[in-house]
Design a protein around this motif. Structure first.
Motif, PDB file in Angstrom:
ATOM      1  N   ALA A 214       0.839  -0.990   0.375  1.00  0.00           N
ATOM      2  CA  ALA A 214      -0.501   0.113  -0.254  1.00  0.00           C
ATOM      3  C   ALA A 214       1.239   0.924  -0.198  1.00  0.00           C
ATOM      4  O   ALA A 214       0.326   2.282  -0.123  1.00  0.00           O
ATOM      5  N   GLY A 215       1.753   1.516   0.999  1.00  0.00           N
ATOM      6  CA  GLY A 215       3.078   2.459   0.801  1.00  0.00           C
ATOM      7  C   GLY A 215       4.027   2.033   0.362  1.00  0.00           C
ATOM      8  O   GLY A 215       4.736   1.049   0.226  1.00  0.00           O
ATOM      9  N   PRO A 216       4.675   2.709   0.644  1.00  0.00           N
ATOM     10  CA  PRO A 216       6.830   2.165   0.186  1.00  0.00           C
ATOM     11  C   PRO A 216       6.902   1.380   1.723  1.00  0.00           C
ATOM     12  O   PRO A 216       8.200   0.904   1.228  1.00  0.00           O
ATOM     13  N   THR A 217       6.862   1.870   2.512  1.00  0.00           N
ATOM     14  CA  THR A 217       7.116   1.821   3.838  1.00  0.00           C
ATOM     15  C   THR A 217       6.468  -0.279   3.686  1.00  0.00           C
ATOM     16  O   THR A 217       7.318  -0.641   4.895  1.00  0.00           O
ATOM     17  N   GLY A 218       5.905  -0.458   3.050  1.00  0.00           N
ATOM     18  CA  GLY A 218       4.879  -1.557   3.121  1.00  0.00           C
ATOM     19  C   GLY A 218       5.443  -2.607   1.965  1.00  0.00           C
ATOM     20  O   GLY A 218       4.893  -3.690   2.117  1.00  0.00           O
ATOM     21  N   ALA A 219       6.453  -2.249   0.901  1.00  0.00           N
ATOM     22  CA  ALA A 219       7.290  -3.046   0.948  1.00  0.00           C
ATOM     23  C   ALA A 219       8.255  -4.403   1.567  1.00  0.00           C
ATOM     24  O   ALA A 219       9.215  -3.940   2.672  1.00  0.00           O
ATOM     25  N   TRP A 220       8.434  -5.368   0.941  1.00  0.00           N
ATOM     26  CA  TRP A 220       9.238  -6.726   1.736  1.00  0.00           C
ATOM     27  C   TRP A 220      10.259  -6.066   2.592  1.00  0.00           C
ATOM     28  O   TRP A 220      10.385  -6.038   3.785  1.00  0.00           O
ATOM     29  N   PRO A 221      11.189  -5.776   1.962  1.00  0.00           N
ATOM     30  CA  PRO A 221      12.547  -5.687   2.314  1.00  0.00           C
ATOM     31  C   PRO A 221      12.708  -4.369   3.327  1.00  0.00           C
ATOM     32  O   PRO A 221      13.201  -4.197   3.956  1.00  0.00           O
ATOM     33  N   ALA A 222      11.338  -3.017   3.291  1.00  0.00           N
ATOM     34  CA  ALA A 222      11.651  -1.988   4.046  1.00  0.00           C
ATOM     35  C   ALA A 222      10.516  -2.932   5.163  1.00  0.00           C
ATOM     36  O   ALA A 222      11.615  -2.217   6.178  1.00  0.00           O
ATOM     37  N   VAL A 223       9.999  -3.398   5.423  1.00  0.00           N
ATOM     38  CA  VAL A 223       9.670  -3.807   6.439  1.00  0.00           C
ATOM     39  C   VAL A 223      10.559  -4.630   7.191  1.00  0.00           C
ATOM     40  O   VAL A 223      10.803  -4.680   8.339  1.00  0.00           O
ATOM     41  N   ALA A 224      11.004  -5.825   6.465  1.00  0.00           N
ATOM     42  CA  ALA A 224      12.351  -5.778   6.928  1.00  0.00           C
ATOM     43  C   ALA A 224      13.597  -5.422   7.741  1.00  0.00           C
ATOM     44  O   ALA A 224      14.122  -5.314   8.639  1.00  0.00           O
TER      45      ALA A 224
END
Length: 434
Positions: A214-224
């Motif tokens: 839904a947003g850039p911080t939601g991309a899985w590498p960003a989450v990790a």
């Protein structure tokens, strides 16, 4: 009364631009790139050129006591998830010439990208920016004069006014030219607290770029990365995790403490290799990365679960017989050809594991993570892939949380306190095979 401060984003200044490998100067500002010029010069595919210019994982970082922050951008939108671009790549040295319908994936139409505001490590706001040009509203630029043609102000209000570390994460699915950053208080460099975080360079497909988030911080590498406290460089390139030598050289030449390479789904989707050629291509890619990073923890990640190509080879195309609206992908290869080297996700996982096991005898910092540990059959039953290819926002978060635990957690290959003897023992799922 607060005094507004404006910082141009070209050249030196208090605002750090993180996650980009290169910044191109334009007539109005700067354009972040996720591949350097030498790599871009070898890209003949317009889709790849669009993907690398979409700044997934790229963020502005600064410290301020502001209550309002505005970012002036010239945005260009994406295209439907996994879809082909609408035409040739724009002349990225002059993004004003870009086709506003082109992109690797993301929201089409009036939305030109999603921006996330992170304050003191916490996601506090998310804004979907309108298009520039005729669709831009000059009154959106509060606190400053009228905007030049095509410039849109992305405005975040309601900040505390106390000293705070701020990050603005740029869209993961749209090209954006950065013009200026403005706030109602001075902008200072981000706080440096102790040792710098480990720099993690990750390469993967559209799933790694953030398709479905839904947003850039939601991309899985960003989450990790945010869970693990890592400094992310996201080289997830929609449709282009293809073991390209120019990508390997970009990783080789980029400072990195931790490196991961997630490949498989694009190889099937484009029917890009056969079994005979996949292994040598992976060896060559890893050889090149090791030229610049001989001892850094290097993690090879195999594909997530995708039923339509688990045992059916590519290529993958939208399924004309799929029910309902929207795009749904499936494999169009002949399963009988698997015996002669056609690749499915199942055979790719086996081959990636074999190559890593072969190399692990002489490379003590090489590891393998089965993508099914990040998203497997049970996950598909609970959080199915909406188009049979890309995870949705909830699945992206789950994948990122699991990667943080398996790779960065105790005994994982990116646990700097345990890499070497502990991680090499094979505890957990990310391990050295053999």
């Amino acid at each position: 009364m607060r005094t507004w401060t404006t910082e141009a984003l070209a050249g030196e200044g208090p605002v750090a631009l993180r996650g980009a490998l290169e910044v191109e100067a334009t007539a109005r500002g700067v354009l972040p790139h996720r591949l350097p010029a030498a790599a871009r010069a070898q890209v003949s595919d317009g889709f790849c050129a669009l993907a690398e210019a979409q700044p997934s994982g790229v963020r502005l970082a600064f410290r301020t006591e502001a209550t309002v922050v505005e970012l002036d951008v010239v945005p260009f939108p994406g295209a439907p998830a996994g879809g082909a671009p609408a035409g040739d790549a724009p002349a990225l040295a002059d993004p004003a010439g870009a086709d506003p319908a082109a992109g690797a994936f993301g929201p089409p139409g009036p939305c030109a990208g999603v921006y996330d505001l992170v304050v003191d490590g916490r996601l506090t706001a998310r804004i979907a920016a309108p298009l520039g040009g005729a669709g831009a509203r000059p009154e959106a630029r509060r606190g400053a004069g009228g905007a030049p043609d095509g410039v849109v102000a992305v405005r975040f209000g309601g900040l505390s006014g106390r000293e705070q570390d701020v990050e603005i994460w740029l869209p993961h699915a749209a090209i954006v030219e950065l013009v200026a950053l403005r706030a109602d208080a001075p902008l200072r460099p981000p706080r440096a607290a102790g040792a710098p975080p480990p720099r993690w360079v990750h390469h993967g497909s559209s799933i790694s770029q953030g398709a479905g988030a839904a947003g850039p911080t939601g991309a899985w590498p960003a989450v990790a990365a945010r869970l693990a406290g890592a400094d992310l460089v996201n080289l997830g390139l929609s449709g282009n995790a293809l073991l390209d030598p120019f990508t390997a050289r970009a990783i080789r030449d980029t400072p990195a403490d931790l490196i991961s390479v997630k490949v498989g789904i694009n190889i099937v989707a484009l029917d890009a290799f056969r079994l005979r050629t996949l292994g040598p291509a992976l060896h060559g890619f890893l050889d090149t990365v090791r030229e610049g990073h001989p001892t850094a923890p290097l993690l090879v990640v195999s594909p997530l679960h995708a039923p339509v190509v688990e045992r059916v080879p590519g290529p993958m195309y939208p399924d004309p017989d799929a029910p309902g609206p929207g795009v749904s992908f499936r494999g169009f290869g002949d399963p009988a050809e698997v015996a002669s080297g056609a690749l499915t996700l199942t055979t790719i996982r086996r081959e990636l594991g074999r190559v890593v096991a072969q190399r692990a005898g002489t490379d003590r910092n090489l590891y393998y993570l089965d993508g099914l540990a990040l998203y497997g059959e049970r996950d598909f039953a609970e959080l199915p892939l909406p188009d049979q290819l890309h995870p949705d926002d909830a699945a992206q978060r789950r994948i990122g949380e699991r990667f943080a635990r398996l790779a960065f957690g105790p005994g994982g290959p990116f646990d700097t306190a345990s890499t070497g003897a502990d991680a090499a023992s094979g505890r957990g799922v990310a391990h050295r095979p053999g």
